[in-house]
Design a protein around this motif. Sequence first.
Motif, PDB file in Angstrom:
ATOM      1  N   LEU A  30       0.806  -1.181   0.096  1.00 12.67           N
ATOM      2  CA  LEU A  30      -0.209   0.197   0.202  1.00 12.67           C
ATOM      3  C   LEU A  30       0.331   1.440  -0.159  1.00 12.67           C
ATOM      4  N   LYS A  31       2.329   1.056   0.633  1.00 13.89           N
ATOM      5  CA  LYS A  31       2.697   2.311   0.737  1.00 13.89           C
ATOM      6  C   LYS A  31       3.784   2.469  -0.695  1.00 13.89           C
ATOM      7  N   LYS A  32       3.420   1.518  -0.802  1.00 18.34           N
ATOM      8  CA  LYS A  32       4.340   1.592  -2.865  1.00 18.34           C
ATOM      9  C   LYS A  32       3.692   2.103  -4.052  1.00 18.34           C
ATOM     10  N   MET A  33       2.059   1.450  -3.183  1.00 22.99           N
ATOM     11  CA  MET A  33       1.676   1.613  -4.949  1.00 22.99           C
ATOM     12  C   MET A  33       0.990   3.421  -4.307  1.00 22.99           C
ATOM     13  N   ALA A  34       0.620   3.862  -2.873  1.00 26.63           N
ATOM     14  CA  ALA A  34       0.124   5.435  -2.873  1.00 26.63           C
ATOM     15  C   ALA A  34       1.805   5.645  -3.194  1.00 26.63           C
ATOM     16  N   PHE A  35       2.924   5.840  -2.795  1.00 31.76           N
ATOM     17  CA  PHE A  35       3.843   6.463  -3.391  1.00 31.76           C
ATOM     18  C   PHE A  35       4.559   6.467  -5.260  1.00 31.76           C
ATOM     19  N   GLY A  36       4.198   5.684  -5.390  1.00 32.60           N
ATOM     20  CA  GLY A  36       3.468   5.768  -7.023  1.00 32.60           C
ATOM     21  C   GLY A  36       2.829   6.795  -7.558  1.00 32.60           C
ATOM     22  N   LEU A  37       1.461   6.476  -7.101  1.00 29.87           N
ATOM     23  CA  LEU A  37       0.539   7.139  -7.669  1.00 29.87           C
ATOM     24  C   LEU A  37       0.496   8.893  -7.245  1.00 29.87           C
ATOM     25  N   SER A  38       1.387   8.844  -6.085  1.00 22.73           N
ATOM     26  CA  SER A  38       2.157  10.313  -5.308  1.00 22.73           C
ATOM     27  C   SER A  38       2.912  10.763  -6.378  1.00 22.73           C
ATOM     28  N   ALA A 118      -3.764  16.944 -11.055  1.00 21.96           N
ATOM     29  CA  ALA A 118      -4.089  15.569 -11.029  1.00 21.96           C
ATOM     30  C   ALA A 118      -5.782  15.574 -11.596  1.00 21.96           C
ATOM     31  N   PHE A 119      -6.899  15.854 -10.354  1.00 26.02           N
ATOM     32  CA  PHE A 119      -8.203  16.509 -10.990  1.00 26.02           C
ATOM     33  C   PHE A 119      -8.272  17.629 -12.201  1.00 26.02           C
ATOM     34  N   GLY A 142      -6.538   8.226  -7.199  1.00 26.09           N
ATOM     35  CA  GLY A 142      -5.026   7.482  -6.261  1.00 26.09           C
ATOM     36  C   GLY A 142      -4.154   8.369  -5.557  1.00 26.09           C
ATOM     37  N   VAL A 143      -4.320   9.768  -6.885  1.00 28.46           N
ATOM     38  CA  VAL A 143      -3.149  10.745  -6.184  1.00 28.46           C
ATOM     39  C   VAL A 143      -3.343  11.245  -5.073  1.00 28.46           C
ATOM     40  N   VAL A 149      -3.082   8.776   2.818  1.00 29.99           N
ATOM     41  CA  VAL A 149      -2.245   7.635   2.795  1.00 29.99           C
ATOM     42  C   VAL A 149      -0.325   7.954   3.320  1.00 29.99           C
ATOM     43  N   LEU A 150       0.444   8.980   2.655  1.00 33.29           N
ATOM     44  CA  LEU A 150       1.799   9.232   3.115  1.00 33.29           C
ATOM     45  C   LEU A 150       1.992  10.192   4.360  1.00 33.29           C
ATOM     46  N   GLY A 151       0.672  10.499   4.586  1.00 28.66           N
ATOM     47  CA  GLY A 151       0.800  11.135   5.624  1.00 28.66           C
ATOM     48  C   GLY A 151       1.219  12.718   5.473  1.00 28.66           C
TER      49      GLY A 151
END
Length: 179
Positions: A30-38, A118-119, A142-143, A149-151
Amino acid sequence: MGNNNILKKVAQFDERLFLTLFNCNSPKWLKKMAFGLSKSGDGGLYLVICAGVWWLSKNELHQLLPIAIMLGFIIERPIYFLAKKYFARIRPCDCLVTNAYIVPSDKFSLPSGHSAAAFLVAIILCHFFPQYVWLFLGWAGGVAISRVVLGVHYPADIIIGALIGSSCGLFALALVVPA
């Protein structure tokens, strides 16, 4: 007095929701996916999209997409910077938790610039490529969620950012695309 109580309750709800979504025990995936989306919302992808559509498209209407995105950012960025300065909301990673997964570029959280951008881009892409509306809006969502999620953002930050970006995208389309 009533308005202050309402705002206080909204802020408390926002903090509780943040603490529910941001979990230092989140699974690694989840952290990796959040980092990639960000990271996909950092700005480089927007340039690639504009250049790619401009270069590859033979459709004259699609040639307006880069213009709409650039105009959208010309409208959105001043609003974003003024709102950041006006609200001056301290990021949750600086006052509520101490273990965010990334280091933000500035100290204020409201609105989320990643969400706004993003929007803005997603709304414009949806206009030109309506068959991919769920893909574009899903990516933008997601972004936005990745920032919580990343805080580095509260949920209200990303909602307001999404509203600003969507509005600026629609306004840019209204100015650029023939009726």
